[in-house]
Scaffold this motif. Structure first.
Motif, PDB file in Angstrom:
ATOM      1  N   LEU A   1       1.075  -0.928   0.096  1.00 53.35           N
ATOM      2  CA  LEU A   1       0.056   0.165   0.111  1.00 53.35           C
ATOM      3  C   LEU A   1       0.981   1.562   0.366  1.00 53.35           C
ATOM      4  O   LEU A   1       2.020   1.316   0.210  1.00 53.35           O
ATOM      5  CB  LEU A   1      -1.100  -0.459   1.079  1.00 53.35           C
ATOM      6  CG  LEU A   1      -1.609  -0.886   1.552  1.00 53.35           C
ATOM      7  CD1 LEU A   1      -3.160  -1.707   3.019  1.00 53.35           C
ATOM      8  CD2 LEU A   1      -2.854  -1.485   0.451  1.00 53.35           C
TER       9      LEU A   1
ATOM     10  N   MET B   1      -7.220  -9.582   0.258  1.00 56.43           N
ATOM     11  CA  MET B   1      -6.805  -9.477   1.289  1.00 56.43           C
ATOM     12  C   MET B   1      -7.668 -10.492   1.757  1.00 56.43           C
ATOM     13  O   MET B   1      -7.348 -11.669   2.285  1.00 56.43           O
ATOM     14  CB  MET B   1      -7.192  -7.911   2.053  1.00 56.43           C
ATOM     15  CG  MET B   1      -6.280  -8.508   3.260  1.00 56.43           C
ATOM     16  SD  MET B   1      -5.793  -6.558   4.187  1.00 56.43           S
ATOM     17  CE  MET B   1      -5.497  -5.776   2.700  1.00 56.43           C
TER      18      MET B   1
ATOM     19  N   TYR C   1      -7.991   1.047  -2.665  1.00 54.13           N
ATOM     20  CA  TYR C   1      -7.822   0.445  -1.225  1.00 54.13           C
ATOM     21  C   TYR C   1      -8.638  -0.486  -1.973  1.00 54.13           C
ATOM     22  O   TYR C   1      -8.827  -1.702  -1.574  1.00 54.13           O
ATOM     23  CB  TYR C   1      -8.263   1.152  -0.763  1.00 54.13           C
ATOM     24  CG  TYR C   1      -9.205   0.560   1.242  1.00 54.13           C
ATOM     25  CD1 TYR C   1      -7.707   1.509   2.011  1.00 54.13           C
ATOM     26  CD2 TYR C   1      -9.855   0.763   0.889  1.00 54.13           C
ATOM     27  CE1 TYR C   1      -7.644  -0.097   2.843  1.00 54.13           C
ATOM     28  CE2 TYR C   1     -10.453   0.358   3.005  1.00 54.13           C
ATOM     29  CZ  TYR C   1      -9.088   0.192   3.041  1.00 54.13           C
ATOM     30  OH  TYR C   1      -9.104  -0.073   5.094  1.00 54.13           O
TER      31      TYR C   1
ATOM     32  N   LEU D   1      -3.414   1.885   8.000  1.00 57.18           N
ATOM     33  CA  LEU D   1      -3.350   0.457   8.283  1.00 57.18           C
ATOM     34  C   LEU D   1      -4.360   0.753   9.360  1.00 57.18           C
ATOM     35  O   LEU D   1      -4.522  -0.818  10.027  1.00 57.18           O
ATOM     36  CB  LEU D   1      -2.033   0.661   9.400  1.00 57.18           C
ATOM     37  CG  LEU D   1      -0.714   0.421   8.147  1.00 57.18           C
ATOM     38  CD1 LEU D   1       0.795  -0.072   9.100  1.00 57.18           C
ATOM     39  CD2 LEU D   1      -0.860  -0.948   7.142  1.00 57.18           C
TER      40      LEU D   1
ATOM     41  N   ARG E   1      -7.502   2.236   9.453  1.00 56.01           N
ATOM     42  CA  ARG E   1      -8.566   1.929   8.541  1.00 56.01           C
ATOM     43  C   ARG E   1      -8.622   0.557   7.991  1.00 56.01           C
ATOM     44  O   ARG E   1      -9.516  -0.268   7.878  1.00 56.01           O
ATOM     45  CB  ARG E   1      -8.009   2.152   7.183  1.00 56.01           C
ATOM     46  CG  ARG E   1      -9.724   2.126   6.072  1.00 56.01           C
ATOM     47  CD  ARG E   1      -9.758   3.586   4.677  1.00 56.01           C
ATOM     48  NE  ARG E   1     -10.817   3.506   4.529  1.00 56.01           N
ATOM     49  CZ  ARG E   1     -10.541   4.035   2.850  1.00 56.01           C
ATOM     50  NH1 ARG E   1      -9.908   4.272   2.406  1.00 56.01           N
ATOM     51  NH2 ARG E   1     -11.560   3.277   2.125  1.00 56.01           N
ATOM     52  N   VAL E   2      -7.384  -0.484   7.461  1.00 59.80           N
ATOM     53  CA  VAL E   2      -7.254  -1.807   7.426  1.00 59.80           C
ATOM     54  C   VAL E   2      -7.507  -2.811   8.534  1.00 59.80           C
ATOM     55  O   VAL E   2      -8.786  -3.174   8.217  1.00 59.80           O
ATOM     56  CB  VAL E   2      -5.596  -2.070   6.920  1.00 59.80           C
ATOM     57  CG1 VAL E   2      -6.223  -3.346   6.554  1.00 59.80           C
ATOM     58  CG2 VAL E   2      -5.424  -1.450   5.203  1.00 59.80           C
ATOM     59  N   LYS E   3      -7.371  -1.870   9.667  1.00 60.78           N
ATOM     60  CA  LYS E   3      -7.841  -3.257  10.780  1.00 60.78           C
ATOM     61  C   LYS E   3      -8.871  -3.315  10.755  1.00 60.78           C
ATOM     62  O   LYS E   3      -9.245  -3.825  11.142  1.00 60.78           O
ATOM     63  CB  LYS E   3      -6.624  -2.444  11.838  1.00 60.78           C
ATOM     64  CG  LYS E   3      -4.852  -3.317  12.512  1.00 60.78           C
ATOM     65  CD  LYS E   3      -5.115  -2.758  13.653  1.00 60.78           C
ATOM     66  CE  LYS E   3      -4.059  -1.878  13.865  1.00 60.78           C
ATOM     67  NZ  LYS E   3      -2.816  -1.290  14.478  1.00 60.78           N
TER      68      LYS E   3
ATOM     69  N   ASP F   1     -11.525  -2.541   8.883  1.00 56.24           N
ATOM     70  CA  ASP F   1     -11.893  -3.096   8.389  1.00 56.24           C
ATOM     71  C   ASP F   1     -11.615  -4.879   8.062  1.00 56.24           C
ATOM     72  O   ASP F   1     -13.241  -5.409   7.613  1.00 56.24           O
ATOM     73  CB  ASP F   1     -11.511  -2.893   6.636  1.00 56.24           C
ATOM     74  CG  ASP F   1     -12.232  -1.382   6.806  1.00 56.24           C
ATOM     75  OD1 ASP F   1     -12.896  -0.686   6.955  1.00 56.24           O
ATOM     76  OD2 ASP F   1     -11.884  -0.949   5.436  1.00 56.24           O
TER      77      ASP F   1
ATOM     78  N   ILE G   1       0.600  -6.611   5.220  1.00 60.67           N
ATOM     79  CA  ILE G   1       0.836  -5.541   4.776  1.00 60.67           C
ATOM     80  C   ILE G   1       2.766  -4.605   4.779  1.00 60.67           C
ATOM     81  O   ILE G   1       2.565  -4.126   5.599  1.00 60.67           O
ATOM     82  CB  ILE G   1      -0.486  -5.177   5.592  1.00 60.67           C
ATOM     83  CG1 ILE G   1      -1.470  -5.289   5.073  1.00 60.67           C
ATOM     84  CG2 ILE G   1      -0.689  -3.633   4.854  1.00 60.67           C
ATOM     85  CD1 ILE G   1      -3.154  -5.648   5.570  1.00 60.67           C
TER      86      ILE G   1
ATOM     87  N   LYS H   1      -7.229  -3.818  -2.793  1.00 61.44           N
ATOM     88  CA  LYS H   1      -6.537  -4.670  -2.467  1.00 61.44           C
ATOM     89  C   LYS H   1      -7.199  -4.751  -1.308  1.00 61.44           C
ATOM     90  O   LYS H   1      -6.886  -6.220  -0.392  1.00 61.44           O
ATOM     91  CB  LYS H   1      -5.725  -3.715  -1.482  1.00 61.44           C
ATOM     92  CG  LYS H   1      -4.352  -2.825  -2.733  1.00 61.44           C
ATOM     93  CD  LYS H   1      -3.694  -3.267  -3.178  1.00 61.44           C
ATOM     94  CE  LYS H   1      -2.934  -2.614  -3.629  1.00 61.44           C
ATOM     95  NZ  LYS H   1      -1.446  -2.964  -4.636  1.00 61.44           N
ATOM     96  N   MET H   2      -8.454  -4.734  -0.634  1.00 58.76           N
ATOM     97  CA  MET H   2      -8.938  -4.980   0.623  1.00 58.76           C
ATOM     98  C   MET H   2      -9.880  -6.824  -0.008  1.00 58.76           C
ATOM     99  O   MET H   2     -10.235  -7.680   0.824  1.00 58.76           O
ATOM    100  CB  MET H   2     -10.060  -4.191   1.111  1.00 58.76           C
ATOM    101  CG  MET H   2      -9.727  -3.319   1.714  1.00 58.76           C
ATOM    102  SD  MET H   2      -8.652  -3.919   3.495  1.00 58.76           S
ATOM    103  CE  MET H   2      -9.677  -4.297   3.873  1.00 58.76           C
TER     104      MET H   2
END
Length: 173
Positions: free
Chosen positions: A95, A111, A104, A142, A144-146, A148, A123, A107-108
């Motif tokens: 990222l 993932m 994004y 990061l 936001r990734v956590k 989501d 990541i 990528k999600m």
């Protein structure tokens, strides 16, 4: 020259340093403790092998069986166990701090596919040039990734800086 060690249990004359053995015959009946050479003679009369099943017992436990068939079944069992095991791979997603919403989401989606397969995801968030002055933007990405993937994955390694990049590892729940 030393005798090379064989893998697997010892059989027949390979069993050394033993005077008495606990003998189990080919039908599974316990014959009790008897002299090693008597047990070997019983095995030879049956046309089978004397195999040391439990060498650490006192006296060692030996069983009369077909050693070739025994080895074949052991190999088959080991192959079956290898076939059933799953190796967990670590997939990597790269990222950038200024990632756009659509990129994004792509990528999600990748993932989530990795998590469904049972793989871990590493990541890597890379900073270039003057982005190092705004590290808080990268940490927000990061976070936001956590949030989501919080329901399907857990953080295995918290984000930490390695030079110009931040690395975080997630594992499926």
């Amino acid at each position: 020259m030393p005798v090379p060690q064989k893998d697997g249990p010892r059989a027949n004359r390979d069993i050394r340093g033993v005077r008495e053995v606990q003998l189990i015959d080919d039908t599974g009946q316990n014959r009790g403790v008897m002299a090693f050479f008597d047990a070997l003679k019983v095995a030879e009369e049956a046309g089978l092998d004397l195999v040391e099943i439990s060498p650490n017992a006192t006296p060692p436990v030996c069983k009369i069986l077909d050693y070739g068939k025994f080895r074949f079944l052991e190999q088959k069992k080991a192959a079956e166990a290898r076939k059933k095991q799953k190796t967990v791979e670590v997939k990597e997603i790269k990222l950038r701090p200024g990632i756009d919403d659509h990129d994004y989401e792509v990528k999600m989606k990748a993932m989530k596919g990795f998590f469904e397969e049972g793989n871990k995801v590493k990541i890597t968030l890379r900073f270039r040039g003057r982005e190092m002055a705004h590290q808080s933007l990268g940490l927000k990405v990061l976070d936001r990734v956590k949030s989501d993937v919080g329901d399907i994955a857990k953080v295995e390694m918290e984000p930490n800086f390695e030079g110009r990049q931040v690395v975080m590892v997630l594992a499926p729940r």
